[in-house]
Motif scaffolding. Structure first.
Motif, PDB file in Angstrom:
ATOM      1  N   MET A   1       0.825  -1.163  -0.122  1.00 20.98           N
ATOM      2  CA  MET A   1       0.058   0.074  -0.061  1.00 20.98           C
ATOM      3  C   MET A   1       0.907   1.404   0.017  1.00 20.98           C
ATOM      4  O   MET A   1       0.687   2.175  -0.634  1.00 20.98           O
ATOM      5  N   GLU A   2       2.059   1.021   0.896  1.00 25.50           N
ATOM      6  CA  GLU A   2       3.106   2.511   0.782  1.00 25.50           C
ATOM      7  C   GLU A   2       3.342   2.522  -0.521  1.00 25.50           C
ATOM      8  O   GLU A   2       3.627   3.766  -0.729  1.00 25.50           O
ATOM      9  N   GLU A   3       3.896   1.696  -1.159  1.00 28.17           N
ATOM     10  CA  GLU A   3       4.554   1.561  -2.381  1.00 28.17           C
ATOM     11  C   GLU A   3       3.561   2.407  -3.510  1.00 28.17           C
ATOM     12  O   GLU A   3       3.899   3.208  -4.180  1.00 28.17           O
ATOM     13  N   LYS A   4       2.229   2.016  -3.401  1.00 35.42           N
ATOM     14  CA  LYS A   4       1.085   2.591  -4.418  1.00 35.42           C
ATOM     15  C   LYS A   4       0.838   4.145  -3.910  1.00 35.42           C
ATOM     16  O   LYS A   4       0.658   4.703  -4.934  1.00 35.42           O
ATOM     17  N   ARG A   5       0.935   4.222  -2.585  1.00 34.30           N
ATOM     18  CA  ARG A   5       0.822   5.669  -2.147  1.00 34.30           C
ATOM     19  C   ARG A   5       1.814   6.439  -2.638  1.00 34.30           C
ATOM     20  O   ARG A   5       1.426   7.829  -3.079  1.00 34.30           O
ATOM     21  N   LYS A   6       2.748   6.075  -2.601  1.00 31.23           N
ATOM     22  CA  LYS A   6       4.012   7.113  -3.167  1.00 31.23           C
ATOM     23  C   LYS A   6       3.965   7.175  -4.587  1.00 31.23           C
ATOM     24  O   LYS A   6       4.131   8.382  -5.118  1.00 31.23           O
TER      25      LYS A   6
END
Length: 468
Positions: free
Chosen positions: A447-452
């Motif tokens: 999820m963090e990767e997508k948020r970035k």
């Protein structure tokens, strides 16, 4: 003698901006540089901000400097203040400075200097944390905060390097040293910054909520206790939990404010978030008018220039401080509205999206949630026809099915879409369903990767305010 000499050199803005001149009057009215997502409105003219008062590498620049003699164990032996001309050996970004520190083959004078600074900064920071300074900004999702631990204004992609912390420590040290000096010279006319303790009631409520989630020893009697409690509020199976707790603690904070020392009892000068008895802003006179006033006070306390008329009257100083506080909040709101507009435009292009969210608060109008996937913090309206909303217990219960009870930290699915009705241009969140206790749409890291990636799309031209 084996000690270090450390200097913090700040552009000497007041050499060019004299009291009561046209530029000064305009700056006193603006009070701050305003940052929107892709543009900024400067407090001072461009020639000053981008050239004359910009400390570039390899050229002479005028500065107001704080110089310390510091022992290798980071104990301060001596503090001096002076106006100076510096020629910086290099103007580095945080990433460049970090790369030099990490490159073990680099033994140049410049890099050795950076490593020594970094060692000292870590020792100074450790001492500050032991004294009870709070870390409210989470590391991975940097909720952009007001200059010291206030309202979450916005979510930005933010890589916290050691060099960021290194600069921050010495900025705080300089601000603290200047605060002590001007207060000693002008006890009635000082311009300092205080941060009152947090709202007791809000922290009490937060303690109750955490107790429901197995975190029973949430103490907040002092900043040291609160900092320790926040450090303990972890769930091994949920890496996002501690970030959420820190964000919730942020909402319990009061705003830090500028004030005239002659108008406030000394017992109230304390800065809660930084755990400092005396604090002011000295390090950004280019973009904050408070710092311009502080530069003038410091120059007068050193006998470099007389104390201007505007700083010889408590009511005048108090009025200017209040104006700065108001404009500072307005600038925050403008920045937030700008980020909201960019978020709206992003979803207008993408169309309706569905995402996992975490409930962080229950209010009469609905549930406040954080959508990690998009870095959004917003309210999901819950209609009173269908739901019982209990603000005291911080729960939302379905009227049709009493078993359906939503509490704080519950994971839910929300729909996110752009809403342009009546030209309001806002992003609307609607409730879809609850996630099961063990159900996860995506792992935290994914999820963090997508948020970035989303942040890059949402804010392609984002301006990041200077560090100090």
């Amino acid at each position: 003698n084996g000690n270090f000499r450390v200097g913090v050199h700040i552009a000497d803005v007041t050499h060019f901006v004299h009291p009561d001149t046209a530029i000064d009057k305009e700056a006193a009215e603006r009070c701050t540089t305003v940052y929107l997502v892709e543009r900024r409105t400067d407090m001072l003219p461009g020639l000053l901000t981008t050239d004359i008062c910009s400390l570039r590498g390899g050229v002479d620049r005028l500065t107001f400097s704080v110089m310390w003699e510091i022992r290798p164990d980071a104990e301060i032996v001596d503090t001096k203040f002076c106006k100076a001309i510096i020629r910086s050996q290099a103007a580095l970004s945080y990433a460049e400075a970090q790369a030099k520190i990490d490159d073990h083959s680099d033994r140049s004078k410049l890099t050795v200097g950076l490593r020594n600074l970094n060692k000292l900064a870590k020792l100074i920071r450790a001492a500050r944390m032991r004294a009870g300074a709070l870390e409210l900004a989470s590391q991975e999702v940097k909720f952009e905060l007001d200059s010291e631990t206030q309202d979450p204004t916005d979510v930005a992609e933010y890589t916290l390097r050691e060099t960021n912390k290194m600069i921050e420590e010495f900025m705080l040290l300089a601000n603290q040293a200047v605060a002590t000096k001007i207060l000693a010279t002008f006890p009635m006319f000082g311009v300092l910054r205080r941060h009152p303790p947090p709202k007791d009631e809000a922290l009490k409520t937060m303690g109750k909520l955490l107790a429901k989630h197995g975190i029973s020893d949430f103490k907040y009697g002092s900043n040291k206790e609160l900092g320790a409690s926040l450090g303990r509020a972890v769930k091994p199976d949920d890496p996002y939990f501690n970030q959420l707790v820190r964000m919730m603690a942020t909402r319990c904070m009061n705003q830090a404010v500028y004030f005239c020392t002659g108008e406030v009892q000394p017992a109230l000068y304390f800065h809660f978030g930084l755990a400092m008895e005396r604090y002011t802003h000295f390090t950004s006179p280019i973009r904050r008018y408070a710092d311009v006033l502080v530069h003038r006070l410091l120059a007068a306390s050193l006998g470099i220039s007389p104390l201007p008329q505007q700083l010889q009257s408590k009511p005048v100083i108090a009025e200017q401080c209040e104006k700065i506080n108001v404009k500072h909040r307005m600038a925050q709101w403008a920045g937030r509205a700008s980020a909201d507009l960019h978020t709206f435009m992003y979803f207008k292009n993408k169309g309706k999206q569905s995402a996992e969210a975490v409930v962080t608060r229950v209010r009469r109008s609905g549930m406040q949630v954080v959508v990690q996937r998009y870095g959004i913090d917003g309210v999901v309206p819950m209609s009173e026809e269908e739901w019982d909303i209990d603000e005291d217990q911080q729960t939302v219960t379905s009227k049709k099915d009493k078993k359906m009870k939503i509490e704080i930290f519950r994971r839910v699915i929300v729909n996110i879409e752009a809403d342009a009705t009546d030209f309001r241009n806002r992003t609307r969140l609607t409730f879809e369903r609850c996630l099961g206790e063990q159900e996860r749409l995506e792992a935290f890291e994914a999820m963090e990767e997508k948020r970035k990636q989303v942040v890059k799309e949402m804010f392609p031209d984002r301006l990041i305010p200077e560090a100090n």
